[in-house]
Design a protein around this motif. Structure first.
Motif, PDB file in Angstrom:
ATOM      1  N   MET A   1      -0.251  34.135 -82.055  1.00  0.00           N
ATOM      2  CA  MET A   1       0.823  33.200 -82.399  1.00  0.00           C
ATOM      3  C   MET A   1       1.319  33.433 -83.820  1.00  0.00           C
ATOM      4  O   MET A   1       2.529  33.404 -84.084  1.00  0.00           O
ATOM      5  CB  MET A   1       0.331  31.758 -82.229  1.00  0.00           C
ATOM      6  CG  MET A   1       0.176  31.337 -80.771  1.00  0.00           C
ATOM      7  SD  MET A   1      -0.297  29.586 -80.581  1.00  0.00           S
ATOM      8  CE  MET A   1      -2.063  29.702 -80.929  1.00  0.00           C
ATOM      9  N   PHE A   2       0.386  33.689 -84.729  1.00  0.00           N
ATOM     10  CA  PHE A   2       0.765  33.871 -86.131  1.00  0.00           C
ATOM     11  C   PHE A   2       1.633  35.107 -86.310  1.00  0.00           C
ATOM     12  O   PHE A   2       2.570  35.098 -87.128  1.00  0.00           O
ATOM     13  CB  PHE A   2      -0.492  33.974 -86.992  1.00  0.00           C
ATOM     14  CG  PHE A   2      -0.218  33.929 -88.472  1.00  0.00           C
ATOM     15  CD1 PHE A   2       0.038  32.726 -89.114  1.00  0.00           C
ATOM     16  CD2 PHE A   2      -0.219  35.091 -89.232  1.00  0.00           C
ATOM     17  CE1 PHE A   2       0.297  32.674 -90.475  1.00  0.00           C
ATOM     18  CE2 PHE A   2       0.032  35.061 -90.597  1.00  0.00           C
ATOM     19  CZ  PHE A   2       0.298  33.847 -91.219  1.00  0.00           C
ATOM     20  N   THR A   3       1.357  36.163 -85.571  1.00  0.00           N
ATOM     21  CA  THR A   3       2.115  37.406 -85.742  1.00  0.00           C
ATOM     22  C   THR A   3       3.555  37.272 -85.267  1.00  0.00           C
ATOM     23  O   THR A   3       4.380  38.166 -85.503  1.00  0.00           O
ATOM     24  CB  THR A   3       1.424  38.578 -85.023  1.00  0.00           C
ATOM     25  OG1 THR A   3       1.945  39.812 -85.520  1.00  0.00           O
ATOM     26  CG2 THR A   3       1.644  38.546 -83.522  1.00  0.00           C
ATOM     27  N   GLN A   4       3.872  36.159 -84.599  1.00  0.00           N
ATOM     28  CA  GLN A   4       5.245  35.884 -84.179  1.00  0.00           C
ATOM     29  C   GLN A   4       6.045  35.137 -85.248  1.00  0.00           C
ATOM     30  O   GLN A   4       7.268  35.002 -85.125  1.00  0.00           O
ATOM     31  CB  GLN A   4       5.236  35.053 -82.890  1.00  0.00           C
ATOM     32  CG  GLN A   4       4.579  35.736 -81.705  1.00  0.00           C
ATOM     33  CD  GLN A   4       4.407  34.796 -80.511  1.00  0.00           C
ATOM     34  OE1 GLN A   4       4.723  33.609 -80.575  1.00  0.00           O
ATOM     35  NE2 GLN A   4       3.892  35.336 -79.412  1.00  0.00           N
ATOM     36  N   LYS A   5       5.367  34.668 -86.292  1.00  0.00           N
ATOM     37  CA  LYS A   5       6.017  33.818 -87.295  1.00  0.00           C
ATOM     38  C   LYS A   5       6.649  34.681 -88.395  1.00  0.00           C
ATOM     39  O   LYS A   5       6.196  34.743 -89.531  1.00  0.00           O
ATOM     40  CB  LYS A   5       5.007  32.843 -87.896  1.00  0.00           C
ATOM     41  CG  LYS A   5       4.190  32.075 -86.877  1.00  0.00           C
ATOM     42  CD  LYS A   5       5.070  31.213 -85.968  1.00  0.00           C
ATOM     43  CE  LYS A   5       4.216  30.411 -84.988  1.00  0.00           C
ATOM     44  NZ  LYS A   5       5.053  29.595 -84.079  1.00  0.00           N
ATOM     45  N   THR A   6       7.737  35.332 -88.047  1.00  0.00           N
ATOM     46  CA  THR A   6       8.349  36.291 -88.963  1.00  0.00           C
ATOM     47  C   THR A   6       9.032  35.633 -90.160  1.00  0.00           C
ATOM     48  O   THR A   6       9.462  36.328 -91.085  1.00  0.00           O
ATOM     49  CB  THR A   6       9.368  37.169 -88.213  1.00  0.00           C
ATOM     50  OG1 THR A   6      10.296  36.333 -87.527  1.00  0.00           O
ATOM     51  CG2 THR A   6       8.657  38.061 -87.206  1.00  0.00           C
ATOM     52  N   ASP A   7       9.131  34.301 -90.143  1.00  0.00           N
ATOM     53  CA  ASP A   7       9.687  33.616 -91.309  1.00  0.00           C
ATOM     54  C   ASP A   7       8.662  33.487 -92.431  1.00  0.00           C
ATOM     55  O   ASP A   7       9.008  33.114 -93.559  1.00  0.00           O
ATOM     56  CB  ASP A   7      10.183  32.223 -90.917  1.00  0.00           C
ATOM     57  CG  ASP A   7       9.101  31.355 -90.315  1.00  0.00           C
ATOM     58  OD1 ASP A   7       8.267  31.886 -89.554  1.00  0.00           O
ATOM     59  OD2 ASP A   7       9.076  30.136 -90.607  1.00  0.00           O
ATOM     60  N   ILE A   8       7.406  33.828 -92.127  1.00  0.00           N
ATOM     61  CA  ILE A   8       6.355  33.796 -93.142  1.00  0.00           C
ATOM     62  C   ILE A   8       6.281  35.170 -93.818  1.00  0.00           C
ATOM     63  O   ILE A   8       6.265  36.201 -93.142  1.00  0.00           O
ATOM     64  CB  ILE A   8       4.995  33.434 -92.513  1.00  0.00           C
ATOM     65  CG1 ILE A   8       5.045  32.007 -91.952  1.00  0.00           C
ATOM     66  CG2 ILE A   8       3.856  33.571 -93.522  1.00  0.00           C
ATOM     67  CD1 ILE A   8       3.806  31.597 -91.194  1.00  0.00           C
ATOM     68  N   GLU A   9       6.219  35.177 -95.122  1.00  0.00           N
ATOM     69  CA  GLU A   9       6.176  36.428 -95.872  1.00  0.00           C
ATOM     70  C   GLU A   9       4.975  37.275 -95.454  1.00  0.00           C
ATOM     71  O   GLU A   9       3.855  36.783 -95.363  1.00  0.00           O
ATOM     72  CB  GLU A   9       6.091  36.142 -97.371  1.00  0.00           C
ATOM     73  CG  GLU A   9       6.161  37.385 -98.241  1.00  0.00           C
ATOM     74  CD  GLU A   9       6.147  37.060 -99.721  1.00  0.00           C
ATOM     75  OE1 GLU A   9       6.147  38.015-100.532  1.00  0.00           O
ATOM     76  OE2 GLU A   9       6.124  35.857-100.072  1.00  0.00           O
ATOM     77  N   GLY A  10       5.216  38.544 -95.172  1.00  0.00           N
ATOM     78  CA  GLY A  10       4.158  39.462 -94.787  1.00  0.00           C
ATOM     79  C   GLY A  10       3.983  39.622 -93.293  1.00  0.00           C
ATOM     80  O   GLY A  10       3.228  40.487 -92.848  1.00  0.00           O
ATOM     81  N   VAL A  11       4.674  38.807 -92.499  1.00  0.00           N
ATOM     82  CA  VAL A  11       4.590  38.911 -91.039  1.00  0.00           C
ATOM     83  C   VAL A  11       5.780  39.719 -90.537  1.00  0.00           C
ATOM     84  O   VAL A  11       6.933  39.352 -90.766  1.00  0.00           O
ATOM     85  CB  VAL A  11       4.567  37.520 -90.375  1.00  0.00           C
ATOM     86  CG1 VAL A  11       4.545  37.660 -88.847  1.00  0.00           C
ATOM     87  CG2 VAL A  11       3.349  36.725 -90.858  1.00  0.00           C
TER      88      VAL A  11
END
Length: 375
Positions: free
Chosen positions: A175-185
């Motif tokens: 799920m976290f790897t889908q959060k492209t609005d977070i820096e570094g993803v």
């Protein structure tokens, strides 16, 4: 108060399990509650509730043999926390023997067998073959092994459903790897996993991690690497950076003393990691999404308690699952503080839902061959 009561219930149930139940304890667990990753909480609660007799273990000698070094901020330190709690509560004498090679592990194990300890605890599955070969020759010594099962009239075995905890970790990573609005993803559907030695119990970790990730996204790619050692942070860092280069933006650490390098690699690369065994969320604050906690401290404490209270029963096994709070994820609070309003609350909500489904049996997490409650 609710957390404390749950810890007391867990301790009581596990004590029964160590006295001879073969299928894991039946402690109640509030649905959806993540494990609180504070080493020694269960042991302290047991003592405060009057379950232990103060200094009842005076004169008892316990030796713990490690397949690695203390100071790993992970598996070995968790085991040591349980031993220290038991020493404080019961007055037992604790001896730690650390080793980083197979030759040292066997030599330390045989030394412990010969030195007349009341209990020898083998901290990991690396000691399985030595126990099978030698324990029968020391019928007056009580043995415990953590993280695998070994049969023997003078052996108790305590293992964990690390596949279940890792399922939650894999789901969270996917799920976290889908959060492209977070820096570094990045946009790539790739996550990573780095283990220490290539041994069966780590494959049980990976089996659950991969299943959890693919439960969220069947198309996700899960990278896997083994360092071949529990004691090389530089190797862990190297493998982690290599996985980031291959497109991963979050990597799970399952590597004991090699693990700090994995967490450091995430920090250096501006990426993310998942901790293991102990709560490692604060080791690299803002770079560790959560930690998959495995209550090795509880296992060690209860093995010692069973000898002090004369409830030790050979040929018994315990298998600690999410239901017994033997495994689970930390509460994401460190990452929440770091990301603020950008923290994806849907991950926490989904993890709670998945916990409920695993406990109810709606989701059955696969085991690597040779693992599980019915091994």
């Amino acid at each position: 108060m609710k957390k404390r009561v749950l810890s007391i219930l867990m301790t009581a149930a596990l004590a029964v399990s160590l006295a001879g139940c073969s299928g894991g304890a039946g402690a109640a667990k509030e649905a959806g509650k993540t494990v609180e990753a504070t080493a020694g909480t269960t042991a302290k609660a047991a003592s405060e509730n009057g379950e232990g007799t103060e200094k009842a273990g005076a004169g008892k000698r316990v030796c713990i043999v490690y397949s690695g070094n203390l100071g790993d901020k992970s598996y070995n330190d968790s085991c040591n926390e349980g031993a220290k709690e038991a020493a404080a509560d019961y007055g037992v004498e604790i001896k730690n023997l650390e080793g980083t090679s197979a030759e040292e592990w066997e030599a330390n194990f045989l030394s412990a067998c010969e030195d007349g300890y009341d209990l020898v605890i083998c901290s990991s599955s690396n000691f399985e073959e030595y126990m099978k070969e030698h324990c029968a020759s020391y019928p007056n010594v009580k043995f415990a092994i953590i993280d695998t099962t070994v049969e023997g009239d003078n052996i108790v075995s305590i293992s964990f459903a690390q596949n279940q905890g890792s399922f939650l970790a894999g789901a969270a990573a996917a799920m976290f790897t889908q959060k492209t609005d977070i820096e570094g993803v990045n946009p790539d559907k790739i996550i990573g996993w780095v283990g220490g030695m290539d041994i069966p119990v780590l494959h049980d970790f990976f089996t659950g991690y991969e299943q959890g990730a693919k439960y969220i996204d069947p198309d996700i790619k899960v990278l896997q690497s083994f360092a071949g050692t529990w004691n090389d942070p530089l190797k862990g860092k190297e493998l982690t950076l290599a996985q980031f280069d291959q497109g991963a933006d979050i990597v799970m650490n399952v590597a004991s003393g090699t693990g700090p390098g994995i967490l450091e690699g995430a920090k250096e690369a501006g990426k993310y990691a998942i901790g293991v065994d102990l709560n490692q969320d604060n080791d690299q604050p803002g770079s560790v999404l959560t930690s998959m906690v495995k209550r090795v401290d509880t296992a060690c404490y209860l093995a010692i308690q069973s000898v002090v209270e004369d409830t030790f029963k050979g040929n018994s096994t315990s298998y600690l699952t999410i239901k017994e709070e033997g495994v689970g994820l930390t509460d994401f609070s460190v990452m929440k503080e770091h990301l603020g309003d950008k923290f994806p609350e849907d991950i926490v909500e989904k993890v709670k839902e998945l916990e409920e489904k695993i406990v109810s049996g709606e989701i059955v997490v696969e085991n690597y061959t040779g693992f599980g409650a019915n091994k």
